[in-house]
Write a protein that holds these residues in place. Sequence first.
Motif, PDB file in Angstrom:
ATOM      1  N   ASP A   1     -34.390 -44.598 -14.047  1.00 54.84           N
ATOM      2  CA  ASP A   1     -35.432 -45.509 -13.584  1.00 54.84           C
ATOM      3  C   ASP A   1     -36.104 -46.213 -14.765  1.00 54.84           C
ATOM      4  OD1 ASP A   1     -35.038 -44.676 -10.916  1.00 54.84           O
ATOM      5  OD2 ASP A   1     -36.358 -42.962 -11.223  1.00 54.84           O
ATOM      6  N   VAL A   2     -36.341 -45.473 -15.828  1.00 56.78           N
ATOM      7  CA  VAL A   2     -36.972 -46.056 -17.014  1.00 56.78           C
ATOM      8  C   VAL A   2     -36.109 -47.181 -17.562  1.00 56.78           C
ATOM      9  CG1 VAL A   2     -37.688 -45.605 -19.394  1.00 56.78           C
ATOM     10  CG2 VAL A   2     -38.233 -43.953 -17.601  1.00 56.78           C
ATOM     11  N   ALA A   3     -34.799 -46.947 -17.649  1.00 59.67           N
ATOM     12  CA  ALA A   3     -33.890 -47.945 -18.205  1.00 59.67           C
ATOM     13  C   ALA A   3     -33.710 -49.144 -17.285  1.00 59.67           C
ATOM     14  CB  ALA A   3     -32.539 -47.294 -18.503  1.00 59.67           C
ATOM     15  N   MET A   4     -33.550 -48.898 -15.987  1.00 62.30           N
ATOM     16  CA  MET A   4     -33.231 -49.965 -15.046  1.00 62.30           C
ATOM     17  C   MET A   4     -34.468 -50.695 -14.520  1.00 62.30           C
ATOM     18  SD  MET A   4     -29.952 -50.343 -14.561  1.00 62.30           S
ATOM     19  CE  MET A   4     -28.386 -49.478 -14.756  1.00 62.30           C
ATOM     20  N   LEU A   5     -35.503 -49.934 -14.167  1.00 63.04           N
ATOM     21  CA  LEU A   5     -36.673 -50.516 -13.515  1.00 63.04           C
ATOM     22  C   LEU A   5     -37.785 -50.879 -14.490  1.00 63.04           C
ATOM     23  CD1 LEU A   5     -36.890 -48.128 -10.417  1.00 63.04           C
ATOM     24  CD2 LEU A   5     -35.799 -50.381 -10.548  1.00 63.04           C
ATOM     25  N   GLY A   6     -37.677 -50.409 -15.732  1.00 63.01           N
ATOM     26  CA  GLY A   6     -38.703 -50.728 -16.722  1.00 63.01           C
ATOM     27  C   GLY A   6     -40.001 -49.998 -16.515  1.00 63.01           C
ATOM     28  N   VAL A   7     -39.976 -48.883 -15.787  1.00 64.44           N
ATOM     29  CA  VAL A   7     -41.179 -48.081 -15.586  1.00 64.44           C
ATOM     30  C   VAL A   7     -41.309 -47.073 -16.725  1.00 64.44           C
ATOM     31  CG1 VAL A   7     -41.152 -48.349 -13.083  1.00 64.44           C
ATOM     32  CG2 VAL A   7     -39.888 -46.465 -14.140  1.00 64.44           C
ATOM     33  N   GLU A   8     -42.446 -46.421 -16.798  1.00 67.41           N
ATOM     34  CA  GLU A   8     -42.657 -45.386 -17.796  1.00 67.41           C
ATOM     35  C   GLU A   8     -42.158 -44.048 -17.258  1.00 67.41           C
ATOM     36  OE1 GLU A   8     -43.764 -45.922 -20.810  1.00 67.41           O
ATOM     37  OE2 GLU A   8     -44.152 -48.065 -20.471  1.00 67.41           O
ATOM     38  N   ALA A   9     -41.820 -43.162 -18.178  1.00 70.30           N
ATOM     39  CA  ALA A   9     -41.369 -41.828 -17.784  1.00 70.30           C
ATOM     40  C   ALA A   9     -42.433 -41.152 -16.925  1.00 70.30           C
ATOM     41  CB  ALA A   9     -41.066 -40.985 -19.013  1.00 70.30           C
ATOM     42  N   CYS A  10     -42.005 -40.582 -15.831  1.00 68.72           N
ATOM     43  CA  CYS A  10     -42.860 -39.858 -14.881  1.00 68.72           C
ATOM     44  C   CYS A  10     -43.748 -40.769 -14.040  1.00 68.72           C
ATOM     45  CB  CYS A  10     -43.706 -38.796 -15.582  1.00 68.72           C
ATOM     46  SG  CYS A  10     -42.709 -37.445 -16.252  1.00 68.72           S
TER      47      CYS A  10
ATOM     48  N   ALA B   1     -37.822 -62.117 -11.214  1.00 70.76           N
ATOM     49  CA  ALA B   1     -38.197 -62.590 -12.538  1.00 70.76           C
ATOM     50  C   ALA B   1     -38.296 -61.394 -13.473  1.00 70.76           C
ATOM     51  CB  ALA B   1     -39.520 -63.337 -12.481  1.00 70.76           C
ATOM     52  N   GLY B   2     -37.912 -61.569 -14.720  1.00 71.52           N
ATOM     53  CA  GLY B   2     -37.994 -60.475 -15.672  1.00 71.52           C
ATOM     54  C   GLY B   2     -36.632 -59.868 -15.944  1.00 71.52           C
ATOM     55  N   SER B   3     -36.590 -59.063 -16.992  1.00 69.26           N
ATOM     56  CA  SER B   3     -35.314 -58.513 -17.442  1.00 69.26           C
ATOM     57  C   SER B   3     -34.945 -57.204 -16.753  1.00 69.26           C
ATOM     58  CB  SER B   3     -35.357 -58.286 -18.961  1.00 69.26           C
ATOM     59  OG  SER B   3     -36.419 -57.411 -19.308  1.00 69.26           O
ATOM     60  N   HIS B   4     -35.904 -56.577 -16.095  1.00 65.37           N
ATOM     61  CA  HIS B   4     -35.623 -55.305 -15.421  1.00 65.37           C
ATOM     62  C   HIS B   4     -35.425 -55.521 -13.926  1.00 65.37           C
ATOM     63  CE1 HIS B   4     -37.538 -53.617 -19.118  1.00 65.37           C
ATOM     64  NE2 HIS B   4     -36.573 -52.727 -18.953  1.00 65.37           N
ATOM     65  N   ALA B   5     -34.644 -54.643 -13.319  1.00 59.84           N
ATOM     66  CA  ALA B   5     -34.413 -54.709 -11.881  1.00 59.84           C
ATOM     67  C   ALA B   5     -35.690 -54.342 -11.129  1.00 59.84           C
ATOM     68  CB  ALA B   5     -33.286 -53.764 -11.489  1.00 59.84           C
ATOM     69  N   VAL B   6     -35.846 -54.913  -9.941  1.00 58.94           N
ATOM     70  CA  VAL B   6     -36.982 -54.544  -9.087  1.00 58.94           C
ATOM     71  C   VAL B   6     -36.597 -53.394  -8.160  1.00 58.94           C
ATOM     72  CG1 VAL B   6     -38.062 -56.803  -9.176  1.00 58.94           C
ATOM     73  CG2 VAL B   6     -36.361 -56.336  -7.409  1.00 58.94           C
ATOM     74  N   ALA B   7     -35.306 -53.155  -8.024  1.00 61.94           N
ATOM     75  CA  ALA B   7     -34.822 -52.023  -7.231  1.00 61.94           C
ATOM     76  C   ALA B   7     -33.380 -51.743  -7.616  1.00 61.94           C
ATOM     77  CB  ALA B   7     -34.927 -52.308  -5.731  1.00 61.94           C
ATOM     78  N   THR B   8     -32.994 -50.498  -7.500  1.00 61.35           N
ATOM     79  CA  THR B   8     -31.604 -50.125  -7.701  1.00 61.35           C
ATOM     80  C   THR B   8     -31.087 -49.506  -6.407  1.00 61.35           C
ATOM     81  OG1 THR B   8     -32.183 -47.930  -8.570  1.00 61.35           O
ATOM     82  CG2 THR B   8     -31.933 -49.715 -10.166  1.00 61.35           C
ATOM     83  N   GLY B   9     -29.810 -49.660  -6.176  1.00 59.10           N
ATOM     84  CA  GLY B   9     -29.234 -49.149  -4.948  1.00 59.10           C
ATOM     85  C   GLY B   9     -27.918 -48.442  -5.199  1.00 59.10           C
ATOM     86  N   ARG B  10     -27.578 -47.557  -4.291  1.00 63.24           N
ATOM     87  CA  ARG B  10     -26.305 -46.840  -4.359  1.00 63.24           C
ATOM     88  C   ARG B  10     -25.778 -46.703  -2.939  1.00 63.24           C
ATOM     89  NH1 ARG B  10     -23.370 -43.751  -7.823  1.00 63.24           N
ATOM     90  NH2 ARG B  10     -22.344 -41.875  -7.042  1.00 63.24           N
ATOM     91  N   LEU B  11     -24.712 -47.459  -2.663  1.00 60.30           N
ATOM     92  CA  LEU B  11     -24.082 -47.442  -1.353  1.00 60.30           C
ATOM     93  C   LEU B  11     -22.800 -46.625  -1.434  1.00 60.30           C
ATOM     94  CD1 LEU B  11     -23.536 -48.433   1.570  1.00 60.30           C
ATOM     95  CD2 LEU B  11     -22.503 -50.484   0.557  1.00 60.30           C
ATOM     96  N   VAL B  12     -22.724 -45.588  -0.621  1.00 59.24           N
ATOM     97  CA  VAL B  12     -21.518 -44.764  -0.538  1.00 59.24           C
ATOM     98  C   VAL B  12     -20.976 -44.912   0.873  1.00 59.24           C
ATOM     99  CG1 VAL B  12     -20.540 -42.464  -0.824  1.00 59.24           C
ATOM    100  CG2 VAL B  12     -22.545 -43.137  -2.176  1.00 59.24           C
ATOM    101  N   PHE B  13     -19.718 -45.338   0.998  1.00 59.78           N
ATOM    102  CA  PHE B  13     -19.190 -45.522   2.339  1.00 59.78           C
ATOM    103  C   PHE B  13     -17.773 -44.977   2.472  1.00 59.78           C
ATOM    104  CE2 PHE B  13     -18.047 -49.443   0.166  1.00 59.78           C
ATOM    105  CZ  PHE B  13     -16.738 -49.688   0.595  1.00 59.78           C
ATOM    106  N   ARG B  14     -17.419 -44.710   3.723  1.00 54.21           N
ATOM    107  CA  ARG B  14     -16.099 -44.201   4.067  1.00 54.21           C
ATOM    108  C   ARG B  14     -15.131 -45.366   4.187  1.00 54.21           C
ATOM    109  NH1 ARG B  14     -16.668 -40.246   9.194  1.00 54.21           N
ATOM    110  NH2 ARG B  14     -14.463 -40.846   9.245  1.00 54.21           N
ATOM    111  N   PRO B  15     -14.105 -45.431   3.344  1.00 54.94           N
ATOM    112  CA  PRO B  15     -13.162 -46.547   3.442  1.00 54.94           C
ATOM    113  C   PRO B  15     -12.267 -46.492   4.674  1.00 54.94           C
ATOM    114  CG  PRO B  15     -12.465 -45.000   1.751  1.00 54.94           C
ATOM    115  CD  PRO B  15     -13.817 -44.546   2.209  1.00 54.94           C
ATOM    116  N   ASP B  16     -12.301 -45.361   5.401  1.00 58.79           N
ATOM    117  CA  ASP B  16     -11.556 -45.316   6.653  1.00 58.79           C
ATOM    118  C   ASP B  16     -12.370 -45.882   7.806  1.00 58.79           C
ATOM    119  OD1 ASP B  16     -13.338 -43.158   6.535  1.00 58.79           O
ATOM    120  OD2 ASP B  16     -12.161 -41.979   7.958  1.00 58.79           O
ATOM    121  N   VAL B  17     -13.644 -46.204   7.550  1.00 56.75           N
ATOM    122  CA  VAL B  17     -14.493 -46.801   8.570  1.00 56.75           C
ATOM    123  C   VAL B  17     -14.835 -48.246   8.208  1.00 56.75           C
ATOM    124  CG1 VAL B  17     -16.712 -46.652   9.791  1.00 56.75           C
ATOM    125  CG2 VAL B  17     -15.461 -44.571   9.196  1.00 56.75           C
TER     126      VAL B  17
END
Length: 207
Positions: free
Chosen positions: A51-60, A152-168
């Motif tokens: 989160d610190v690296a991607m969102l530009g927030v501080e630790a914790c 706007a800005g160099s950091h993401a405002v949100a990160t996402g992770r989509l995991v899906f079944r390729p048989d569906v």
Amino acid sequence: MITAPSRAAHNGSLAYPVDLILSLSDFLSQAGVSYAVRAVSIAREHADDGDVAMLGVEACDPVYRAIRLYEVEGRAAARLEHRLPASFDSKPVRINALTDGITTFLEQTENVRLTRSDHTINAEAADDTLAGDLEVPVGTPLLVIDCQLYAAGSHAVATGRLVFRPDVLRLAASANPSTSSTGRIGTFGLTAVETPAPPSSTEHEPG
């Protein structure tokens, strides 16, 4: 191997236009797929190193983790997880309004205009959590899309992770320059995954 070998074709696939930023719900809806959100969970956590690296927030710093489980045509299909800061411009995020698509929430509720989304696609074997959520045996090959949403800005405002079944779900990308106002509608990138160097061996001469 994720699916049985076959020639790539868009017939029967859900075509994702790379010039648009869509939520999964909007994408499935526009594709005319019968889907439902099975479950939604939201947790307030402390920011981790990612989160610190991607969102530009501080630790914790406080961040939200939102998880939604989707079904398509009555079958478990996808698990979508997003992480976002607990505040934008010192104003608390109205997280209770996040019931479906993250892009809709950011743009309509938080007034964050998204300008770019970056995706990385990989494969992953189902662990206990993914196997339970997607109703597959542990070790089943799944497709994973990691995403970062930017305004706007160099950091993401949100990160996402989509995991899906390729048989569906079988996703395809589609680009049409004639429908783009700028003529530049997106990019595809290929990155070679580095192979870890074998551990060096040290020979010992008899003393």
